[in-house]
Structure formats: structure tokens, C-alpha cells
Design a protein around this motif. Structure first.
Motif, PDB file in Angstrom:
ATOM      1  N   ALA A   1      24.504   9.505 -11.753  1.00  0.00           N
ATOM      2  CA  ALA A   1      24.524   8.261 -10.976  1.00  0.00           C
ATOM      3  C   ALA A   1      23.892   8.475  -9.605  1.00  0.00           C
ATOM      4  CB  ALA A   1      25.955   7.786 -10.812  1.00  0.00           C
ATOM      5  N   PRO A   2      23.160   7.482  -9.098  1.00  0.00           N
ATOM      6  CA  PRO A   2      22.580   7.595  -7.763  1.00  0.00           C
ATOM      7  C   PRO A   2      23.661   7.560  -6.686  1.00  0.00           C
ATOM      8  CG  PRO A   2      22.223   5.390  -8.664  1.00  0.00           C
ATOM      9  CD  PRO A   2      22.820   6.208  -9.744  1.00  0.00           C
ATOM     10  N   ALA A   3      23.238   7.714  -5.443  1.00  0.00           N
ATOM     11  CA  ALA A   3      24.174   7.732  -4.315  1.00  0.00           C
ATOM     12  C   ALA A   3      24.972   6.426  -4.265  1.00  0.00           C
ATOM     13  CB  ALA A   3      23.408   7.934  -3.013  1.00  0.00           C
ATOM     14  N   GLU A   4      26.191   6.512  -3.739  1.00  0.00           N
ATOM     15  CA  GLU A   4      27.063   5.335  -3.652  1.00  0.00           C
ATOM     16  C   GLU A   4      26.411   4.214  -2.846  1.00  0.00           C
ATOM     17  OE1 GLU A   4      30.840   6.543  -2.124  1.00  0.00           O
ATOM     18  OE2 GLU A   4      31.420   7.614  -3.954  1.00  0.00           O
ATOM     19  N   GLU A   5      25.708   4.586  -1.774  1.00  0.00           N
ATOM     20  CA  GLU A   5      25.067   3.573  -0.921  1.00  0.00           C
ATOM     21  C   GLU A   5      24.017   2.779  -1.698  1.00  0.00           C
ATOM     22  OE1 GLU A   5      26.737   6.812   1.505  1.00  0.00           O
ATOM     23  OE2 GLU A   5      25.315   6.788  -0.165  1.00  0.00           O
TER      24      GLU A   5
ATOM     25  N   ARG B   1       9.457  -6.300  -4.814  1.00  0.00           N
ATOM     26  CA  ARG B   1       9.581  -6.105  -6.261  1.00  0.00           C
ATOM     27  C   ARG B   1       8.624  -5.007  -6.736  1.00  0.00           C
ATOM     28  NH1 ARG B   1       8.826 -11.824  -8.970  1.00  0.00           N
ATOM     29  NH2 ARG B   1       9.302 -10.590 -10.834  1.00  0.00           N
ATOM     30  N   PHE B   2       7.432  -4.986  -6.140  1.00  0.00           N
ATOM     31  CA  PHE B   2       6.436  -3.970  -6.487  1.00  0.00           C
ATOM     32  C   PHE B   2       6.982  -2.572  -6.173  1.00  0.00           C
ATOM     33  CE2 PHE B   2       2.703  -1.331  -5.455  1.00  0.00           C
ATOM     34  CZ  PHE B   2       1.993  -1.441  -6.638  1.00  0.00           C
ATOM     35  N   ALA B   3       7.703  -2.461  -5.041  1.00  0.00           N
ATOM     36  CA  ALA B   3       8.249  -1.165  -4.626  1.00  0.00           C
ATOM     37  C   ALA B   3       9.293  -0.650  -5.619  1.00  0.00           C
ATOM     38  CB  ALA B   3       8.870  -1.272  -3.235  1.00  0.00           C
ATOM     39  N   LEU B   4       9.985  -1.582  -6.285  1.00  0.00           N
ATOM     40  CA  LEU B   4      10.990  -1.173  -7.276  1.00  0.00           C
ATOM     41  C   LEU B   4      10.370  -0.756  -8.601  1.00  0.00           C
ATOM     42  CD1 LEU B   4      13.734  -3.941  -6.767  1.00  0.00           C
ATOM     43  CD2 LEU B   4      13.738  -1.604  -5.865  1.00  0.00           C
ATOM     44  N   LYS B   5       9.104  -1.159  -8.818  1.00  0.00           N
ATOM     45  CA  LYS B   5       8.442  -0.884 -10.100  1.00  0.00           C
ATOM     46  C   LYS B   5       7.455   0.271 -10.045  1.00  0.00           C
ATOM     47  CE  LYS B   5       8.423  -5.797 -11.342  1.00  0.00           C
ATOM     48  NZ  LYS B   5       7.532  -6.945 -11.557  1.00  0.00           N
TER      49      LYS B   5
ATOM     50  N   LYS C   1       0.827  -1.219   0.000  1.00  0.00           N
ATOM     51  CA  LYS C   1       0.000   0.000   0.000  1.00  0.00           C
ATOM     52  C   LYS C   1       0.860   1.266   0.000  1.00  0.00           C
ATOM     53  CE  LYS C   1      -4.105  -1.837   2.384  1.00  0.00           C
ATOM     54  NZ  LYS C   1      -4.860  -1.806   3.653  1.00  0.00           N
ATOM     55  N   ALA C   2       1.905   1.276   0.828  1.00  0.00           N
ATOM     56  CA  ALA C   2       2.734   2.481   0.973  1.00  0.00           C
ATOM     57  C   ALA C   2       4.205   2.107   1.032  1.00  0.00           C
ATOM     58  CB  ALA C   2       2.341   3.247   2.241  1.00  0.00           C
ATOM     59  N   GLN C   3       4.955   2.603   0.054  1.00  0.00           N
ATOM     60  CA  GLN C   3       6.379   2.261  -0.015  1.00  0.00           C
ATOM     61  C   GLN C   3       7.183   3.291   0.786  1.00  0.00           C
ATOM     62  OE1 GLN C   3       4.496   2.511  -3.114  1.00  0.00           O
ATOM     63  NE2 GLN C   3       3.966   0.393  -2.613  1.00  0.00           N
ATOM     64  N   THR C   4       7.407   2.989   2.054  1.00  0.00           N
ATOM     65  CA  THR C   4       8.188   3.877   2.921  1.00  0.00           C
ATOM     66  C   THR C   4       9.311   3.093   3.585  1.00  0.00           C
ATOM     67  OG1 THR C   4       6.843   3.432   4.895  1.00  0.00           O
ATOM     68  CG2 THR C   4       6.112   5.238   3.438  1.00  0.00           C
ATOM     69  N   VAL C   5      10.311   3.835   4.067  1.00  0.00           N
ATOM     70  CA  VAL C   5      11.444   3.203   4.755  1.00  0.00           C
ATOM     71  C   VAL C   5      10.949   2.463   5.991  1.00  0.00           C
ATOM     72  CG1 VAL C   5      13.573   3.672   6.045  1.00  0.00           C
ATOM     73  CG2 VAL C   5      13.138   4.869   3.891  1.00  0.00           C
TER      74      VAL C   5
ATOM     75  N   GLU D   1      15.488   7.502  -3.359  1.00  0.00           N
ATOM     76  CA  GLU D   1      16.697   6.689  -3.197  1.00  0.00           C
ATOM     77  C   GLU D   1      16.755   5.948  -1.865  1.00  0.00           C
ATOM     78  OE1 GLU D   1      20.350   8.634  -4.146  1.00  0.00           O
ATOM     79  OE2 GLU D   1      19.846   8.827  -6.273  1.00  0.00           O
ATOM     80  N   ARG D   2      16.346   6.607  -0.778  1.00  0.00           N
ATOM     81  CA  ARG D   2      16.421   5.962   0.539  1.00  0.00           C
ATOM     82  C   ARG D   2      15.505   4.749   0.605  1.00  0.00           C
ATOM     83  NH1 ARG D   2      14.493   8.639   4.698  1.00  0.00           N
ATOM     84  NH2 ARG D   2      15.526   7.296   6.237  1.00  0.00           N
ATOM     85  N   VAL D   3      14.323   4.868  -0.015  1.00  0.00           N
ATOM     86  CA  VAL D   3      13.360   3.753  -0.020  1.00  0.00           C
ATOM     87  C   VAL D   3      13.911   2.606  -0.866  1.00  0.00           C
ATOM     88  CG1 VAL D   3      11.036   3.015  -0.690  1.00  0.00           C
ATOM     89  CG2 VAL D   3      11.374   5.269   0.346  1.00  0.00           C
ATOM     90  N   VAL D   4      14.388   2.930  -2.066  1.00  0.00           N
ATOM     91  CA  VAL D   4      14.920   1.899  -2.963  1.00  0.00           C
ATOM     92  C   VAL D   4      16.097   1.185  -2.308  1.00  0.00           C
ATOM     93  CG1 VAL D   4      16.044   1.477  -5.184  1.00  0.00           C
ATOM     94  CG2 VAL D   4      14.131   3.078  -5.045  1.00  0.00           C
ATOM     95  N   GLN D   5      16.979   1.959  -1.662  1.00  0.00           N
ATOM     96  CA  GLN D   5      18.134   1.350  -0.991  1.00  0.00           C
ATOM     97  C   GLN D   5      17.692   0.367   0.087  1.00  0.00           C
ATOM     98  OE1 GLN D   5      20.916   4.177   0.772  1.00  0.00           O
ATOM     99  NE2 GLN D   5      21.697   2.596   2.149  1.00  0.00           N
ATOM    100  N   ARG D   6      16.708   0.765   0.881  1.00  0.00           N
ATOM    101  CA  ARG D   6      16.237  -0.116   1.963  1.00  0.00           C
ATOM    102  C   ARG D   6      15.526  -1.351   1.404  1.00  0.00           C
ATOM    103  NH1 ARG D   6      15.856   0.519   7.691  1.00  0.00           N
ATOM    104  NH2 ARG D   6      15.982  -1.672   8.287  1.00  0.00           N
ATOM    105  N   VAL D   7      14.799  -1.173   0.299  1.00  0.00           N
ATOM    106  CA  VAL D   7      14.134  -2.311  -0.364  1.00  0.00           C
ATOM    107  C   VAL D   7      15.177  -3.313  -0.867  1.00  0.00           C
ATOM    108  CG1 VAL D   7      12.814  -2.987  -2.420  1.00  0.00           C
ATOM    109  CG2 VAL D   7      12.006  -1.095  -0.999  1.00  0.00           C
ATOM    110  N   LEU D   8      16.238  -2.799  -1.482  1.00  0.00           N
ATOM    111  CA  LEU D   8      17.294  -3.675  -1.996  1.00  0.00           C
ATOM    112  C   LEU D   8      17.987  -4.432  -0.868  1.00  0.00           C
ATOM    113  CD1 LEU D   8      18.822  -1.262  -4.675  1.00  0.00           C
ATOM    114  CD2 LEU D   8      17.646  -3.416  -5.146  1.00  0.00           C
TER     115      LEU D   8
END
Length: 439
Positions: free
Chosen positions: A112-116, A57-61, A23-27, A68-75
Motif C-alpha cells: 500500500a502507498p503512504a497514508e497521506e 489527469r495527464f500527470a496521473l496517467k 511538460k514536467a510533472q513535479t511538485v 508518491e509525492r507528485v501524485v499526492q500533490r496532484v490529487l
């Protein structure tokens, strides 16, 4: 915290967090799911693998600009799931590989995105490749997956070559090694003969780009650290040793086999490793190997020089016939390191040279002593010019090479130095080096 060992218990514990993240893609929601995962047993998590992966996977799409912070935590959460489970579905492996590649920066795209975030993406990719098993791995290394594999290889190469952060460079090179099936961990079994042959055909498509990019990394600034250089040298000789292996090239038919109609477009991407291709590739690799030997043999860190010895040993063992044009460069590397200041490099070098000598005949059916004599003859001729033109590092490298030839030839040196003109050239060059500086 209670551990949920059965799939039913685990489902009950994970479902609220999965629904909330969808429902909500948050950290915070990713952190909540990761906390629940810590309480789930390995067997139960394996059963629920695709269910748990879905919200991540849904959060990445999710369309729109990426946070970036959300994607990093998802990964990072994805890595936790993949490290705790095994990917056995070919479809899931292909889809995840494609989705994780989309998180890596394109070589010539947006900033390029953040190094992290880049590091998290490479580590997730590494976790995916380590978790793949059985049919999933076999299916990935088929001609139909060549475009996807090529895409992943190009992104990782770009990252390893372009990125300044040492940790990302090393992670990208390690990921490439696993993707190109050169991983040394116990979880990955050795390839059977027919599998290695098929992978050699596939990886031949990547060899030009991979070898050139790796040679640039090897020649990179010393500030990148010796570990990056060592890793690049190792991957270079592993991929060259697979694609150019004498055993594999001997099994390649002279004429390309006609593919089925439905596979004709993909088949055009597959390299036919016939005699013409092999000769052309060998000539190009010879130029790269010459460059690698010149730079690595005088590298300040002993581990880089030691890895150069391993490169020579690996290629002489696996590609003695296919890389015959490079033999003089490879032998020169060994001769120059026979007197290395580091005992481990010196010891390993002597051992490899002894193995070469025991083969009796080497490049173009000539004995080792004959090749050494010819090389010493050429070096003695060029020595005065080299002593006049090189800096101190170059002079030291040239003299180390000369000393190596003299030591290895032993009593057979008389054959080379029975010429008055060559003795004159050699002694003149050595006296030039010994001239006193009177300023």
C-alpha cells in the motif's frame, strides 16, 4: 493578488502553469498551478474546468513508476478544482471516477502507498462525488455503470476494513455513504421513487459484500475508535434499509423482465429482488444483525449504543416485513438498552419502543406484549445456565435484558410468571448472582 473573473483573463493566467505541468510533472509545477487557481473566480473556473483538469489527469496517467509525492500533490490540486466547480458531464464523471479509483490500493496487490497518498485519493473521490450534479449523477446510477460502481465500492470497503489509520477509515466510510447515495448534506437531493427503486436494484448486487465487511468493521478492535464503529453501523442500516425496503420489494415483479439484447450481459449482473432472493437475503442478514446487536449493545461508548437504537428504528420502520426473521434481535437490542446508564440512549430507546408499541401488531401479526412475554419466558428458562457460564459483562447484559422485559411488561408480567417452575428457575438464577464471595 488580482482576481481573474472572466474566462479570457483566467485562461491567460492559468495557461503557462497548465503547459508547464503537462511538460514536467513535479511538485513545484503542481504548486504553481494551485497558486494561480486561488486567483481565479468561480464562474471562470467552471468554464475552464476540463482545461485545468487535463494536466492533472495527464500527470496521473504518465507511464512508469509513480512518484508518491507528485501524485499526492496532484490529487490535492484536483480536489481544489472539484470543490470549486460542478461536474455536469456524465462522461467526465465516469472517467474521473475510474482514474481516481486507480490511485487507491487494491485489496490484495502491491504494498500500500503512504497514508497521506491514500487519504488524498479518498478526499479527491469525495470531492468528485460532491461536485457531480444533474444528468451526470443520473447517468452514473444506470446498469451500464454497475462494474465501475462495484469496483469503487470494493476498493473503499477494503480500505475501510484493512487500513489502521482512523482518518483514512472514516474518510473511506464517508466516501462509501456518498457513493451509495446515503449522504445527508444539503447539496444532494432526495431520490424520487423510481430512482430509489432503480438504485435498490443496483445496490442489491453489493449488499452481501458491503454488509459482511461493515459487520467486521463494527466487530473490530475498540482501538479503531467509536466514530468508525458509529459510521459503519449507520452505513449498514442505510444500505440494508434501501435494498430491503418493504415498499420497494412490493413493487418488484415476480418474474425478471427480459432485457434488450444489447444489455443482456450487464443485465445478468443485476439482482432480481424477488420473493426467493428476499427470503434468502433476510436469513443471512439475520445472522449479521444478531452479531451486531450482541457486540454493540455492550459497547463502552454511549454513541455506539445510541446508533444501535437508530439502526433498530430505521429497520423496523422500513423493513418490518422483509426482515421479520431479525425482529427478535432488534427487539432484544431495545429491551436491553431501556435501562442504559446514559440518559440520551435510555430516552431515545423508550421513544422508539413507544413507536413500536403504537403499531399495535408487529412481527407475524402478533402484539408487542405477546412477543415480550415469549422472550421473557425463554430468558427465564435459560437464566441459570447463562449465570453459570457468562463473565461479568455477559451477566450484566443478561440482567439488563431481564430488567427491560420486566419493566416493559408491567402488570402483564403475571401472565408469564404464573408458572411455578419458571418462578423457581428465575429466583434460583438471581440468587446465584447474589451469592457472596467468601474467599
Amino acid at each position: 493578488m488580482a482576481v481573474f473573473d472572466t474566462p479570457q483573463e483566467a485562461f491567460g493566467a492559468l495557461r503557462p502553469a497548465c503547459v508547464q505541468l503537462t511538460k514536467a510533472q513535479t511538485v513545484e509545477n503542481v504548486a504553481q498551478l494551485e497558486a494561480r487557481l486561488a486567483a481565479v473566480g468561480a464562474g471562470a473556473l467552471q468554464e475552464l474546468q476540463e482545461y485545468v483538469l487535463f494536466p492533472l489527469r495527464f500527470a496521473l496517467k504518465v507511464p512508469g513508476p509513480r512518484r508518491e509525492r507528485v501524485v499526492q500533490r496532484v490529487l490535492q490540486c484536483l480536489s481544489v478544482v472539484l470543490l470549486g466547480t460542478r461536474v455536469r458531464s456524465p462522461r467526465l464523471l465516469r472517467e474521473l471516477l475510474s482514474e481516481l479509483c486507480s490511485c487507491l490500493p487494491a485489496p490484495h496487490g502491491a504494498p500500500a502507498p503512504a497514508e497521506e497518498l491514500q487519504l488524498a485519493a479518498v478526499q479527491a473521490l469525495l470531492a468528485l462525488l460532491h461536485s457531480a450534479q444533474g444528468d451526470a449523477i443520473v447517468a452514473l446510477y444506470q446498469p451500464s455503470c454497475l462494474p465501475l460502481l462495484g469496483f469503487a465500492v470494493s476498493l473503499l470497503l477494503g480500505l475501510a476494513e484493512r487500513e489502521r489509520a482512523k482518518q483514512i477509515k472514516l474518510a473511506a466510510l464517508e466516501c462509501l455513504r456518498v457513493l451509495l447515495l446515503q449522504c445527508e448534506c444539503q447539496e444532494h437531493r432526495w431520490l424520487r421513487e423510481e430512482e430509489a427503486q432503480r438504485c435498490g436494484d443496483l445496490f442489491a448486487s453489493f449488499l452481501p459484500g458491503v454488509s459482511i465487511a461493515l459487520s467486521r468493521i463494527i466487530a473490530g478492535d475498540v482501538k479503531q475508535g467509536h466514530r468508525t464503529t458509529v459510521s459503519a453501523i449507520r452505513l449498514f442500516y442505510q444500505i440494508v434499509g434501501l435494498v430491503m425496503a418493504d415498499e420497494q420489494l412490493a413493487r418488484v415483479p415476480e418474474q425478471r423482465e427480459k432485457p434488450p439484447v444489447e444489455q443482456s450481459r450487464i443485465a445478468e449482473l443485476i439482482i432480481h429482488r424477488g420473493p426467493e432472493w428476499s427470503k434468502s437475503t433476510s436469513e443471512k442478514l439475520s445472522l449479521l444483525l444478531h452479531k451486531i446487536v450482541e457486540l454493540s449493545s455492550v459497547h463502552s461508548h454511549w454513541k455506539v449504543r445510541l446508533e444501535l437504537v437508530e439502526l433498530v428504528q430505521h429497520l423496523l420502520r422500513n423493513c418490518r416485513l422483509s426482515l421479520v426473521d431479525s425482529f427478535s434481535h432488534l427487539l432484544k437490542a431495545l429491551v436491553g438498552l431501556v435501562n442504559d446508564e446514559d440518559r440520551e440512549v435510555q430516552s431515545r430507546c423508550n421513544k422508539v419502543l413507544q413507536g413500536v408499541a403504537e403499531q399495535q401488531v408487529i412481527a407475524q401479526s402478533r402484539a408487542l406484549a405477546d412477543v415480550l412475554s415469549e422472550n421473557l419466558h425463554s430468558l427465564a428458562t435459560a437464566l441459570p445456565r447463562l449465570m453459570n457460564s457468562q463473565d461479568d459483562t455477559g451477566k450484566f447484559s443478561t440482567l439488563s435484558l431481564l430488567l427491560g422485559y420486566l419493566k416493559l411488561l408491567g402488570p402483564k408480567i403475571n401472565v408469564v410468571l404464573n408458572s411455578v417452575s419458571h418462578l423457581h428457575r428465575l429466583s434460583k438464577a438471581l440468587m446465584q448472582v447474589l451469592e457472596l464471595d467468601v474467599t
